[in-house]
Every structure is written in structure tokens, then in C-alpha cells.
Design a protein around this motif. Structure first.
Motif: not given
Ligand SMILES: *Cc1c(COP(=O)(O)O)cnc(C)c1O
Length: 485
Positions: A154-156, A189, A191, A246, A271, A273-274, A300, A302-303
Motif C-alpha cells: 500500500g501507499g504507507s 499524509h 503515513c 487526501t 506522495d 498515492a491518491y 496507489d 488500490h485507489k
Molecule cells: C491513502 C494515502 C496514503 C496511504 O496509503 P495506504 O495505501 O492507505 O497505506 C498516503 N498518501 C496519500 C496522499 C493517500 O491518499
């Protein structure tokens, strides 16, 4: 001895059901999942009560097996009913999930065949498939072909891999940690904070860069911070930007941040991820200008690719640096070292044995082609714009700026009474109802409700349902207020 072994074998064989028995348990699972999918559109997106919170714990493991039908029923009642339903198109909170169906089949195959995707020698095909995915992403994000990457959980964890790599590349000695400075936004985020601490950088200096009124870092402010830190004898080390926060979906001014990273020789991490997969749509690519100049990034699937949970990607421009932070040799691994046509995932990640995540990404992309992914992502942005536009035509709403991507936020200004209290109640009512799920946040200390559109099952009818529900709940609360005053 032989009779003992035979006796044990007889019992152990229960772990390998024969074809007929496999079909019985498989059919139960398939029937359940088909039923789940066919009822999804009508199902609630959020259920705030558990029917029996003790059920799972009280049902202890026993010496003898149970019926699959009973187990699936337990899952239905106690796992798939309470809480948020991320498979539903009505999930419009946090960053929504997805769960493309072909990925579930890919996971099934990966589990049945149990290919070892950590090391090239063990399964060259699986590793090549994951590396092919990384190369495709490098190209999509504007990285050179030689950049490395990893399909993490995942993103973390993906962010942790990037930060560990940055640390080793710039701060080889722990004595440097205390004077190292990391610049990020207050909207980064959480994380990333977690990753910094796990990477041993809890003692490093974190500077929150001031934001403009769209929650984006202001490069000129960042530059003066860097200069002041240098003047103090500190060591500016890394800029962490977000490409789609996020909270509000803000994209930092990546190109200008890349300039500063180059000028002051800082590691530039993004980052995304989203937001990262919006790069698939030509219309949105200009928003991400500068992405290709970063040292590392996280995206990510999964997003933004609607895959089921359990996959986040990290890309690092300099493959040698990523490998230097994660590569180990061991005696029992000596055979693997002889067969190394391609870099193996384990050389770029804390993981050794891993789930074969490549298959769950490769299969839907191959099966559907890229076109519907681009359309779905573009659709999500238009739906968010539509929601924003619809609210802007209503009275008494305070809205965020025109959405850059697919997240937006609002609050309602009641005729009388406390604004935060009203919106908290509104959030509660929406959660109790459950037709769609929204989440809330605090922006400058004020309570706001967020809408995030990213599930591939969210369409125009979902947004209309959401608007209808908001109107209905506001009416209800305003009426209650009138009665009580
Ligand atoms: C969701 C998210 C994360 C964390 O990713 P996970 O897949 O939930 O571990 C990190 N940064 C951003 C911007 C996110 O939206």
C-alpha cells in the motif's frame, strides 16, 4: 515409525480436498460473491451497528473442521455487513476503494499456483511481469526506463521504502539526522510522519511549509526556509510534496518544488498515492508538471486503478540507490544470485516472500485495456465538478475551490446556531442513513464534510442520490432547530 507416518498422513490429507470436495466449497464462495455483487447497488454503504460484536471471537478454532456454508455466513453477517462498504459506488469518504473483479480472479490464481514473486530465479515470469508493470509506470510518470520500483502492500509501505532510500542516499551517518531538515506541508499524509520515524528520522527537523488558500505549498516561503536553515548551519535534506492531498485533493506546485530541489540539492519525494493515476488522462497531465523531475514517488493502484486493497507502488529514479538500501545476500540464497537476468522485488523492498501482486494489476489492465480506466478517472473528476456546481447553486453552502481532482469539501451555514455543531450533526445523520458514505475533516479548525469520488462504481446517479440525501438531512435538521428555538 511407518505406521505412525501413515496415521499422520491420513489426517493431514484433509488439507487437500479432492476435486469434488473442492467444487462444493468453491461453489459456495462463488454463489456468495455473485450474490454480493448483484445486491451491491441496493446495499447500504455504511452500517454503524454490529449485530453481534462477540460472534467472531466466541467462535474459537476447534480440532474438527466446519462447513464452508457456515463460514461464509459468518463472513456475510459479521464482516461484510457492519462498517463501510468500500466495494459500493456510494463510498464517497476518505479515499474510496474499488475492487475490480478480474483482480479477484488473479488473486485466486496467484494463491492456487502460489508462484514465488520475490526472486527472479524462483519465478522469472512473475518477476518480469512485475518489472514490466514498473516500466509502464515509469513511462507514464515520466521517469527514465532505468528507474526502479516495487509493488508494495500500500501507499504507507511504499512511502517508507522511498524515505529509507532518501535517508541512505543523503544521510549515511546517524549523527547527521539531528541537523537534517525535511520540508513538507501540513496536509501531508500522516503515513509520511510514521515512515520518517520508522526510518529513524524522528529526531530530524520537520518544517511545515506555509500553504496558499488552496492548501498548496508556497515555493517562495519554502525557499526562504531553506536559506534560513542553511544560514543556521542545518542541512536541508528533503522536500516531500503531495500530488493530490487526501483531505482536499490539492496538488503542490511540483515544477517549482523541483526547481528548488535541484538548486539546493535536496531529495524530492512526491506522495501521489491518491492522485497519481490521473496522469493517465491527457486532460489532467499539466496539473502534474514536475512529477517527472522528482527522485521518488508513490502511487496507489488500490485507489486510482480501482484494484482491491493491498497494492501501492513506489518508484525511485536512481535504481542503484533503491537497491543499496534494500539489497542483502545470504548463504542460503546463493543459488538465486547465479540467475539474475532482472532485478528482483526483494532487492528493492523490506519483503522477501511476498504476495504476487503483479497479477492482480496486470490482468484487469490487459483484459479491459486502458481506455475504460482513463474514462472512469475522467468521469470521477467531472462528477466532483458536477457536485460542486450543484451545491454552488444552493443557498447557504460554503464550498472549497473548484476541485482540481476528485475531492471537494463543503459545509452548510445554518439559519441560526453554531456552524460546526450543525455540520457535525449533518455528518451523523448522513452516516446513520448509509445510502452514501461521506467523511469529515478539520480545515483551519473548522468542521467540513468531504466528498471523494474514486470508486469505479460511482456514477451520476450516485451523486444525485448524495445531493438528495444532503438536502433531505439539512431540511430535517433545520426543522428540528426551528422547533427547539
Ligand atoms: C491513502 C494515502 C496514503 C496511504 O496509503 P495506504 O495505501 O492507505 O497505506 C498516503 N498518501 C496519500 C496522499 C493517500 O491518499
Amino acid at each position: 515409525m511407518l505406521s505412525k507416518i501413515k496415521e499422520l498422513e491420513e489426517i493431514a490429507l484433509q488439507l487437500e480436498p479432492e476435486a469434488e470436495a473442492r467444487q462444493v466449497i468453491r461453489d459456495i464462495v462463488i454463489d456468495y460473491s455473485e450474490n454480493f455483487l448483484s445486491e451491491l447497488a441496493q446495499a447500504n454503504t455504511y452500517v454503524d451497528k454490529e449485530s453481534n460484536p462477540e460472534a467472531i471471537i466466541q467462535s474459537a478454532f476447534s480440532e474438527e473442521g466446519r462447513d464452508m456454508a457456515d463460514l461464509v455466513e459468518m463472513v456475510r453477517l459479521h464482516v461484510d455487513t457492519p462498517g463501510i462498504n468500500p466495494a459500493s459506488g456510494g463510498h464517497l469518504g476518505y479515499i474510496p476503494g474499488g475492487g475490480l473483479f478480474p483482480s479477484s480472479l488473479a488473486d485466486y490464481l496467484a494463491a492456487v499456483t502460489n508462484r514465488y514473486a520475490g526472486i527472479f530465479y524462483a519465478n522469472p515470469g512473475a518477476v518480469r511481469m512485475e518489472n514490466m508493470i514498473i516500466q509502464w509506470l515509469n513511462e507514464l510518470m515520466g521517469y527514465p526506463k532505468t528507474a526502479a520500483g516495487n509493488l508494495a502492500s500500500g501507499g504507507s509501505i511504499a512511502n517508507l521504502i522511498a524515505i529509507t532510500t532518501a535517508r541512505d542516499a543523503h544521510l549515511p551517518h546517524s549523527s547527521q539526522f539531528e541537523s537534517a531538515v525535511i520540508y513538507l506541508s501540513g496536509q501531508a499524509h500522516h503515513c509520511l510522519h510514521k515512515a520518517l520515524r520508522i526510518a529513524g528520522l524522528g529526531q530530524a527537523i520537520l518544517r511545515e511549509v506555509p500553504l496558499d488558500d488552496h492548501f498548496r505549498m508556497i515555493p517562495s516561503e519554502l525557499e526562504s526556509m531553506i536559506q534560513q536553515d542553511k544560514a543556521k548551519g542545518l542541512s536541508p535534506f528533503m522536500i516531500i510534496a503531495s500530488a493530490g492531498t487526501t483531505d482536499v485533493g490539492a496538488i503542490d506546485p511540483l515544477d517549482q518544488l523541483a526547481d528548488l530541489s535541484a538548486q539546493y540539492q535536496l531529495w524530492f519525494h512526491i506522495d501521489a498515492a491518491y492522485g497519481g493515476f490521473f496522469m493517465l488522462c491527457p486532460e489532467f497531465r499539466p496539473l502534474f508538471k514536475g512529477m517527472e523531475r522528482s527522485d521518488s514517488m508513490v502511487i496507489d493502484p488500490h485507489k486510482g486503478l480501482f484494484l482491491p486493497y493491498g497494492i501501492g507502488v513506489v518508484l525511485v529514479r536512481d535504481a542503484d540507490k533503491m537497491r543499496a538500501s534494500h539489497y542483502y545476500q545470504a548463504n542460503y540464497m546463493q543459488d538465486a544470485a547465479l540467475h539474475q537476468d532482472e532485478i528482483s522485488p526483494t532487492e528493492l523492498s523490506p519483503e522477501l516472500t511476498k504476495h504476487f501482486r503483479g497479477l492482480r494489476m496486470w490482468m484487469p489492465l490487459k483484459l479491459f485495456g486502458l481506455k475504460p480506466f482513463r474514462a472512469a478517472l475522467e468521469e470521477k473528476v467531472w462528477l466532483t465538478r458536477y457536485f460542486h456546481q450543484q451545491l454552488s447553486q444552493r443557498k447557504r453552502f460554503e464550498l472549497g475551490p473548484n476541485p482540481q481532482l476528485s475531492v471537494t469539501y463543503f459545509r452548510y451555514l445554518p439559519v441560526s446556531g453554531d456552524v460546526n455543531e450543525f455540520n457535525k450533526k449533518l455528518m451523523e445523520e448522513i452516516h446513520k442513513d448509509g445510502r452514501v458514505f461521506l467523511s469529515s475533516t478539520l480545515l483551519q479548525g473548522q468542521f467540513y464534510i468531504r466528498l471523494a469520488v474514486l470508486c469505479f462504481r460511482t456514477h451520476l446517479s450516485t451523486i444525485d442520490r448524495c445531493l438528495e440525501m444532503i438536502d433531505e438531512k439539512i431540511d430535517l435538521l433545520e426543522k428540528k432547530l426551528q422547533v427547539s428555538s
